[in-house]
Design a protein around this motif. Structure first.
Motif, PDB file in Angstrom:
ATOM      1  N   GLU A 141       0.833  -1.212   0.000  1.00 48.35           N
ATOM      2  CA  GLU A 141       0.000   0.000   0.000  1.00 48.35           C
ATOM      3  C   GLU A 141       0.864   1.257   0.000  1.00 48.35           C
ATOM      4  OE1 GLU A 141      -3.495   2.160   2.692  1.00 48.35           O
ATOM      5  OE2 GLU A 141      -2.732   0.171   3.231  1.00 48.35           O
ATOM      6  N   TRP A 142       1.920   1.231   0.829  1.00 46.93           N
ATOM      7  CA  TRP A 142       2.811   2.397   0.877  1.00 46.93           C
ATOM      8  C   TRP A 142       3.528   2.605  -0.455  1.00 46.93           C
ATOM      9  CZ3 TRP A 142       8.238   2.052   0.494  1.00 46.93           C
ATOM     10  CH2 TRP A 142       8.912   3.263   0.685  1.00 46.93           C
ATOM     11  N   LEU A 143       3.984   1.519  -1.081  1.00 43.94           N
ATOM     12  CA  LEU A 143       4.673   1.633  -2.360  1.00 43.94           C
ATOM     13  C   LEU A 143       3.745   2.172  -3.438  1.00 43.94           C
ATOM     14  CD1 LEU A 143       7.280   1.127  -3.940  1.00 43.94           C
ATOM     15  CD2 LEU A 143       6.463  -1.198  -4.408  1.00 43.94           C
ATOM     16  N   GLY A 144       2.492   1.712  -3.441  1.00 43.09           N
ATOM     17  CA  GLY A 144       1.540   2.211  -4.427  1.00 43.09           C
ATOM     18  C   GLY A 144       1.297   3.702  -4.284  1.00 43.09           C
ATOM     19  N   LYS A 145       1.144   4.159  -3.044  1.00 46.24           N
ATOM     20  CA  LYS A 145       0.946   5.594  -2.821  1.00 46.24           C
ATOM     21  C   LYS A 145       2.204   6.388  -3.190  1.00 46.24           C
ATOM     22  CE  LYS A 145      -2.483   5.225   0.908  1.00 46.24           C
ATOM     23  NZ  LYS A 145      -2.777   5.526   2.333  1.00 46.24           N
ATOM     24  N   THR A 146       3.371   5.820  -2.873  1.00 43.16           N
ATOM     25  CA  THR A 146       4.628   6.507  -3.169  1.00 43.16           C
ATOM     26  C   THR A 146       4.823   6.696  -4.669  1.00 43.16           C
ATOM     27  OG1 THR A 146       5.651   5.617  -1.163  1.00 43.16           O
ATOM     28  CG2 THR A 146       7.124   6.411  -2.887  1.00 43.16           C
ATOM     29  N   LEU A 147       4.524   5.659  -5.437  1.00 42.13           N
ATOM     30  CA  LEU A 147       4.671   5.745  -6.887  1.00 42.13           C
ATOM     31  C   LEU A 147       3.724   6.776  -7.490  1.00 42.13           C
ATOM     32  CD1 LEU A 147       5.083   1.967  -7.819  1.00 42.13           C
ATOM     33  CD2 LEU A 147       6.856   3.726  -7.706  1.00 42.13           C
ATOM     34  N   SER A 148       2.627   7.057  -6.811  1.00 40.66           N
ATOM     35  CA  SER A 148       1.679   8.076  -7.286  1.00 40.66           C
ATOM     36  C   SER A 148       2.025   9.467  -6.754  1.00 40.66           C
ATOM     37  CB  SER A 148       0.251   7.703  -6.878  1.00 40.66           C
ATOM     38  OG  SER A 148       0.116   7.718  -5.460  1.00 40.66           O
ATOM     39  N   GLY A 149       3.121   9.554  -5.972  1.00 44.03           N
ATOM     40  CA  GLY A 149       3.558  10.847  -5.457  1.00 44.03           C
ATOM     41  C   GLY A 149       3.058  11.169  -4.066  1.00 44.03           C
ATOM     42  N   ASP A 150       2.360  10.243  -3.432  1.00 48.09           N
ATOM     43  CA  ASP A 150       1.826  10.459  -2.081  1.00 48.09           C
ATOM     44  C   ASP A 150       2.756   9.810  -1.069  1.00 48.09           C
ATOM     45  OD1 ASP A 150       0.372  10.887   0.191  1.00 48.09           O
ATOM     46  OD2 ASP A 150      -1.273   9.518  -0.317  1.00 48.09           O
ATOM     47  N   LEU A 151       3.528  10.616  -0.347  1.00 47.42           N
ATOM     48  CA  LEU A 151       4.450  10.113   0.669  1.00 47.42           C
ATOM     49  C   LEU A 151       3.837  10.134   2.060  1.00 47.42           C
ATOM     50  CD1 LEU A 151       7.784  11.789  -0.511  1.00 47.42           C
ATOM     51  CD2 LEU A 151       7.004   9.456  -0.943  1.00 47.42           C
TER      52      LEU A 151
END
Length: 305
Positions: free
Chosen positions: A66-76
């Motif tokens: 879940e964290w990786l998916g958000k990170t790839l979309s620019g959401d840290l």
């Protein structure tokens, strides 16, 4: 060259994924993040509420995906202490750290490469010994102590440079010297060793026998080959300057990523810490990739290998 580029990109991607996994796991292995976020006086009910709010009660692989998916979309994520998006915090402070790192690297290269070349041209001379002594002194001296010494001499006694703030480029002079001087010894020694080896090569003797000017032989033929390992080292040192700027930014009150990391660690704002670790890791990987490509451009034998 295309095949070389594809291999390096694949390797960089693999390293990035590995670093993200290791950073994600180590941050959670350092302690109960929910307890740190909830605070010292929090009850068990408050801690459980934090776990549910941030998803810490779910399995670790699920959290990572879940964290990786958000990170790839620019959401840290969102900062707990500053109550703003982590990406916004880093974007606001990153220019200060990048400028400090770039100026520090320029200072290190401008000082170390000429010293290394001159020391190689006059081996075992007084100048060579002085350069080596400078290298030993630079590696033995802590950067924070050197920074305080610069403040005392150039800021307090001499009143030549501002001590803190980011009002102009003059504010970055002392921090860049303090941060860049630590990288000078390694680059200088590597430049000297490379020049000594290259100057004894057959093609250098051939170039001199043909009557080429000393400057052309030195800079066009010798230095171009001797500087290849220096490029890789400079890329690593630049990444080190970015990640190691916490102390220097704190001493000179520079609002960069290093100071942000220090504040976030003090406030147990692990979301920001995780974002900074990931950002610095990606920059490291990109610098190493660019160094490989630049070395391949300098030396075609690397592309063939």
């Amino acid at each position: 060259m295309l095949g070389f580029l594809v291999k390096r990109l694949a390797l960089a991607l693999l390293v990035a994924v590995t670093v993200s996994v290791v950073g994600f796991v180590l941050l959670r292995a350092s302690g109960d993040i929910a307890v740190a976020i909830a605070g010292e006086g929090a009850t068990e009910t408050d801690i459980q509420a934090v776990r549910q709010q941030y998803g810490f009660d779910r399995p670790l692989p699920v959290q990572y995906v879940e964290w990786l998916g958000k990170t790839l979309s620019g959401d840290l994520g969102r900062s707990v202490y500053f109550n703003v998006p982590v990406a916004q915090l880093i974007a606001e402070r990153l220019p200060v750290t990048l400028l400090l790192g770039a100026l520090s690297l320029v200072f290190a290269l401008a000082l170390s490469i000429p010293l290394g070349v001159v020391a190689a041209l006059r081996p075992n001379s007084l100048l060579d010994h002085a350069a080596l002594w400078l290298a030993v002194f630079g590696q033995a001296m802590p950067s924070f102590w050197f920074a305080l010494l610069l403040i005392l001499v150039l800021g307090v006694w001499g009143r030549l440079l501002p001590i803190s703030g980011t009002g102009s480029l003059l504010n970055y002079v002392m921090p860049a010297i303090a941060l860049g001087y630590y990288a000078t010894p390694a680059i200088m020694r590597l430049t000297r060793a490379g020049m000594v080896e290259v100057l004894g090569s057959d093609y250098i003797r051939t170039a001199r026998a043909k009557g080429l000017r000393t400057g052309k032989v030195l800079f066009k033929h010798a230095l171009r080959n001797a500087v290849i390992p220096v490029v890789s080292l400079a890329a690593v040192q630049f990444g080190f300057m970015l990640s190691g700027s916490i102390v220097i930014e704190s001493i000179f009150a520079l609002p960069g990523v290093g100071q942000l990391a220090w504040i976030s660690l003090q406030r147990s704002d692990f979301t920001v810490v995780q974002g900074i670790v990931l950002m610095l890791s990606v920059i490291y990987i990109l610098l190493a990739l660019l160094a490989d490509l630049f070395n391949a451009w300098l030396d075609p034998r690397i592309r063939v290998a």
